[in-house]
Design a protein around this motif. Structure first.
Motif, PDB file in Angstrom:
ATOM      1  N   GLN A 103      -7.731   6.908  -2.826  1.00 45.53           N
ATOM      2  CA  GLN A 103      -6.750   7.985  -2.699  1.00 45.53           C
ATOM      3  C   GLN A 103      -7.306   9.026  -1.746  1.00 45.53           C
ATOM      4  OE1 GLN A 103      -4.638   9.417  -6.090  1.00 45.53           O
ATOM      5  NE2 GLN A 103      -4.352  11.472  -5.230  1.00 45.53           N
ATOM      6  N   VAL A 104      -6.514   9.363  -0.736  1.00 51.78           N
ATOM      7  CA  VAL A 104      -6.889  10.358   0.261  1.00 51.78           C
ATOM      8  C   VAL A 104      -5.927  11.530   0.134  1.00 51.78           C
ATOM      9  CG1 VAL A 104      -7.251  10.807   2.712  1.00 51.78           C
ATOM     10  CG2 VAL A 104      -7.676   8.515   1.786  1.00 51.78           C
ATOM     11  N   ASP A 105      -6.474  12.723  -0.060  1.00 51.65           N
ATOM     12  CA  ASP A 105      -5.652  13.917  -0.179  1.00 51.65           C
ATOM     13  C   ASP A 105      -5.912  14.847   0.990  1.00 51.65           C
ATOM     14  OD1 ASP A 105      -4.253  13.590  -2.775  1.00 51.65           O
ATOM     15  OD2 ASP A 105      -6.294  13.484  -3.547  1.00 51.65           O
ATOM     16  N   GLY A 106      -4.825  15.306   1.609  1.00 46.83           N
ATOM     17  CA  GLY A 106      -4.921  16.244   2.720  1.00 46.83           C
ATOM     18  C   GLY A 106      -3.947  17.389   2.546  1.00 46.83           C
ATOM     19  N   THR A 107      -4.033  18.361   3.419  1.00 49.63           N
ATOM     20  CA  THR A 107      -3.179  19.540   3.302  1.00 49.63           C
ATOM     21  C   THR A 107      -1.700  19.205   3.509  1.00 49.63           C
ATOM     22  OG1 THR A 107      -3.611  20.028   5.629  1.00 49.63           O
ATOM     23  CG2 THR A 107      -4.984  21.146   3.987  1.00 49.63           C
ATOM     24  N   GLU A 108      -1.418  18.141   4.273  1.00 52.17           N
ATOM     25  CA  GLU A 108      -0.024  17.813   4.584  1.00 52.17           C
ATOM     26  C   GLU A 108       0.505  16.608   3.814  1.00 52.17           C
ATOM     27  OE1 GLU A 108       1.971  19.663   6.585  1.00 52.17           O
ATOM     28  OE2 GLU A 108       0.266  21.050   6.677  1.00 52.17           O
ATOM     29  N   GLY A 109      -0.394  15.837   3.211  1.00 55.24           N
ATOM     30  CA  GLY A 109       0.073  14.667   2.495  1.00 55.24           C
ATOM     31  C   GLY A 109      -1.074  13.895   1.884  1.00 55.24           C
ATOM     32  N   SER A 110      -0.719  12.908   1.055  1.00 60.79           N
ATOM     33  CA  SER A 110      -1.703  12.071   0.370  1.00 60.79           C
ATOM     34  C   SER A 110      -1.307  10.614   0.512  1.00 60.79           C
ATOM     35  CB  SER A 110      -1.797  12.442  -1.111  1.00 60.79           C
ATOM     36  OG  SER A 110      -2.232  13.768  -1.287  1.00 60.79           O
ATOM     37  N   ALA A 111      -2.295   9.741   0.319  1.00 60.04           N
ATOM     38  CA  ALA A 111      -2.038   8.296   0.371  1.00 60.04           C
ATOM     39  C   ALA A 111      -2.937   7.597  -0.625  1.00 60.04           C
ATOM     40  CB  ALA A 111      -2.273   7.743   1.772  1.00 60.04           C
ATOM     41  N   VAL A 112      -2.477   6.450  -1.114  1.00 51.89           N
ATOM     42  CA  VAL A 112      -3.281   5.557  -1.941  1.00 51.89           C
ATOM     43  C   VAL A 112      -3.246   4.191  -1.264  1.00 51.89           C
ATOM     44  CG1 VAL A 112      -3.570   4.431  -4.169  1.00 51.89           C
ATOM     45  CG2 VAL A 112      -2.814   6.818  -4.066  1.00 51.89           C
ATOM     46  N   ALA A 113      -4.413   3.721  -0.838  1.00 49.03           N
ATOM     47  CA  ALA A 113      -4.506   2.453  -0.120  1.00 49.03           C
ATOM     48  C   ALA A 113      -5.346   1.473  -0.909  1.00 49.03           C
ATOM     49  CB  ALA A 113      -5.116   2.664   1.260  1.00 49.03           C
ATOM     50  N   GLY A 114      -4.883   0.236  -0.972  1.00 54.28           N
ATOM     51  CA  GLY A 114      -5.648  -0.841  -1.587  1.00 54.28           C
ATOM     52  C   GLY A 114      -5.976  -1.905  -0.573  1.00 54.28           C
ATOM     53  N   LEU A 115      -6.169  -3.131  -1.044  1.00 55.22           N
ATOM     54  CA  LEU A 115      -6.485  -4.229  -0.144  1.00 55.22           C
ATOM     55  C   LEU A 115      -5.325  -4.525   0.805  1.00 55.22           C
ATOM     56  CD1 LEU A 115      -8.118  -6.661  -2.720  1.00 55.22           C
ATOM     57  CD2 LEU A 115      -9.304  -5.267  -1.050  1.00 55.22           C
ATOM     58  N   ARG A 116      -4.120  -4.482   0.278  1.00 58.36           N
ATOM     59  CA  ARG A 116      -2.952  -4.855   1.082  1.00 58.36           C
ATOM     60  C   ARG A 116      -1.937  -3.724   1.207  1.00 58.36           C
ATOM     61  NH1 ARG A 116      -3.151  -9.650   2.796  1.00 58.36           N
ATOM     62  NH2 ARG A 116      -1.074  -9.371   3.693  1.00 58.36           N
ATOM     63  N   ASN A 117      -1.787  -2.922   0.201  1.00 60.04           N
ATOM     64  CA  ASN A 117      -0.693  -1.959   0.175  1.00 60.04           C
ATOM     65  C   ASN A 117      -1.179  -0.538   0.421  1.00 60.04           C
ATOM     66  OD1 ASN A 117       1.244  -4.006  -0.549  1.00 60.04           O
ATOM     67  ND2 ASN A 117       0.417  -3.936  -2.625  1.00 60.04           N
ATOM     68  N   CYS A 118      -0.253   0.304   0.831  1.00 61.84           N
ATOM     69  CA  CYS A 118      -0.565   1.718   1.040  1.00 61.84           C
ATOM     70  C   CYS A 118       0.694   2.523   0.725  1.00 61.84           C
ATOM     71  CB  CYS A 118      -1.020   1.958   2.479  1.00 61.84           C
ATOM     72  SG  CYS A 118      -1.551   3.656   2.820  1.00 61.84           S
ATOM     73  N   ARG A 119       0.554   3.549  -0.102  1.00 59.61           N
ATOM     74  CA  ARG A 119       1.676   4.405  -0.478  1.00 59.61           C
ATOM     75  C   ARG A 119       1.340   5.845  -0.116  1.00 59.61           C
ATOM     76  NH1 ARG A 119       0.266   1.684  -4.866  1.00 59.61           N
ATOM     77  NH2 ARG A 119      -0.248   3.574  -6.018  1.00 59.61           N
ATOM     78  N   VAL A 120       2.368   6.615   0.187  1.00 58.47           N
ATOM     79  CA  VAL A 120       2.150   7.990   0.631  1.00 58.47           C
ATOM     80  C   VAL A 120       3.075   8.955  -0.100  1.00 58.47           C
ATOM     81  CG1 VAL A 120       1.363   7.341   2.941  1.00 58.47           C
ATOM     82  CG2 VAL A 120       3.808   7.726   2.542  1.00 58.47           C
ATOM     83  N   GLN A 121       2.643  10.204  -0.114  1.00 55.75           N
ATOM     84  CA  GLN A 121       3.483  11.304  -0.594  1.00 55.75           C
ATOM     85  C   GLN A 121       3.261  12.486   0.338  1.00 55.75           C
ATOM     86  OE1 GLN A 121       3.017  13.789  -4.458  1.00 55.75           O
ATOM     87  NE2 GLN A 121       4.506  12.196  -4.948  1.00 55.75           N
TER      88      GLN A 121
END
Length: 391
Positions: A285-303
């Motif tokens: 899980q990567v959190d930034g000032t403008e958005g976040s993402a959760v990346a695995g082996l194949r998939n990636c989701r953002v908010q």
């Protein structure tokens, strides 16, 4: 121009350790043999690189069985004599997927024989040995590469796309969860080899996984400047491949805290004693000032920032919001090849065409360094700086 009419550049590769799970499945079958099945590596100018594997190891019967299974000549594509293979001038590349304890000496011999080197990690059991390999390779003028496969996973490629596109704004933190329950071998067979749990045989999750975390963090977010780790052996006794009990002397879990350049904080938990309650076996899980993402082996989701809900802590009321529903899938937008195969193709192009390649033995030494410092941090109970490495 037909495939048959193209100029075939044969590259002979001594592959040591292909009877092991990783060497066989990912490197032999899904990389080298897959490249041959597609007709080689097409260079776009009428030439193709054609890899020709020579299977090297100690068990002749197992190597011959692999050769027959996959349509290789067991008389010419199998050897139990590493010295003879390295003395063969027709061999271009030495590849190593052996157990860690055997790797350093074999690579050293291959460098002395003038072979290009491609190897699994860790490249050595200690930093001095890993650095020495990098120095010897540089002095010999050979090409060398280290497997850094997770950079080529679809989920992390999507994550890199987000980083390069500025999606996160200023990145604040990275949180990684890796692992699964490895059975102890008593009532269910263990799905990892027993040497992984013996320190005297080069085992331990820190030496196995911290080299991965070094290149993932450094390549995507910034150089690792400090490490603080807690390691432990949650399961002190296991059973080996013959069902005999043995003492687990190596760590089976490592909890790491890393400070990266630019002030980014990364936390990564690695465990072979955790039951999976996530979508994939590894997630970041990567959190930034403008958005976040959760990346695995194949998939990636953002908010994105504009779509971030406003949770309010109230332990007296049940949670009614389904937080995961507020995340969006990142589209593929391209076809992703097997990560091991993709890196093999890049290394073959590096050898044949002298195309740039950065994941070398010095990069491998950085992974060994982080693992060594992680173990030392755990032993001493303090945070340690990670010095920059040079030849």
């Amino acid at each position: 121009m037909t495939q048959a009419a193209k100029d075939r550049k044969v590259v002979r590769i001594a592959m040591n350790g292909v009877t092991g799970r990783m060497g066989y499945r990912q490197h032999l079958v899904r990389s080298i043999l897959a490249i041959r099945e597609q007709g080689g590596v097409d260079l776009g100018d009428g030439r193709v690189i054609w890899p020709e594997p020579i299977l090297v190891g100690r068990r002749a019967h197992a190597l011959r069985a692999l050769a027959v299974t996959h349509g290789l000549d067991p008389e010419t594509a199998v050897s139990t004599d590493l010295e003879a293979v390295l003395a063969d001038d027709s061999i271009d590349i030495y590849f190593d997927a052996q157990v860690t304890l055997a790797r350093e000496e074999a690579i050293r011999k291959a460098i002395a024989a003038g072979k290009h080197i491609y190897t699994e990690k860790p490249t050595a059991t200690g930093l001095e040995g890993a650095l020495d390999l990098a120095r010897q390779a540089a002095a010999a003028g050979i090409k060398h590469g280290v497997v850094q496969d997770k950079l080529f996973l679809p989920g992390l490629l999507k994550l890199k796309r987000l980083i390069d596109g500025g999606f996160f704004g200023r990145i604040l933190s990275v949180r990684g969860e890796f692992g699964y329950w490895v059975f102890e071998g008593d009532w269910q067979e263990a799905q990892r080899p027993s040497w992984n749990y013996r320190a005297e045989d080069g085992g331990g999750i820190t030496v196995d996984m911290f080299p991965h975390w070094e290149y993932v963090l450094s390549e995507l977010f910034g150089r690792v400047e400090s490490v603080q780790a807690l390691t432990t052996t949650h399961i002190p006794e296991r059973r080996d491949e013959q069902g005999k009990p043995y003492a687990a002397t190596a760590d089976d879990a490592a909890y790491g805290l890393f400070r990266l350049e630019g002030g980014i904080v990364a936390q990564i938990n690695s465990s072979w004693a955790v039951r999976v309650n996530r979508d994939e076996l590894v997630e970041f899980q990567v959190d930034g000032t403008e958005g976040s993402a959760v990346a695995g082996l194949r998939n990636c989701r953002v908010q994105h920032r504009a779509l971030t809900p406003k949770p309010v802590w109230n332990p007296d009321l049940p949670v009614t919001e389904r937080f995961r529903d507020g995340w969006q899938d990142v589209p593929d937008n391209t076809e992703f090849d097997n990560g091991f195969k993709a890196q093999w193709e890049l290394f073959l192009r590096h050898v044949v065409c002298d195309e740039p390649y950065t994941w070398d033995l010095l990069a491998g030494a950085r992974g060994v360094q982080l693992a060594e410092l992680g173990l030392r941090s755990a032993a001493e109970g303090r945070r340690l700086d990670v010095p920059e490495l040079t030849l």
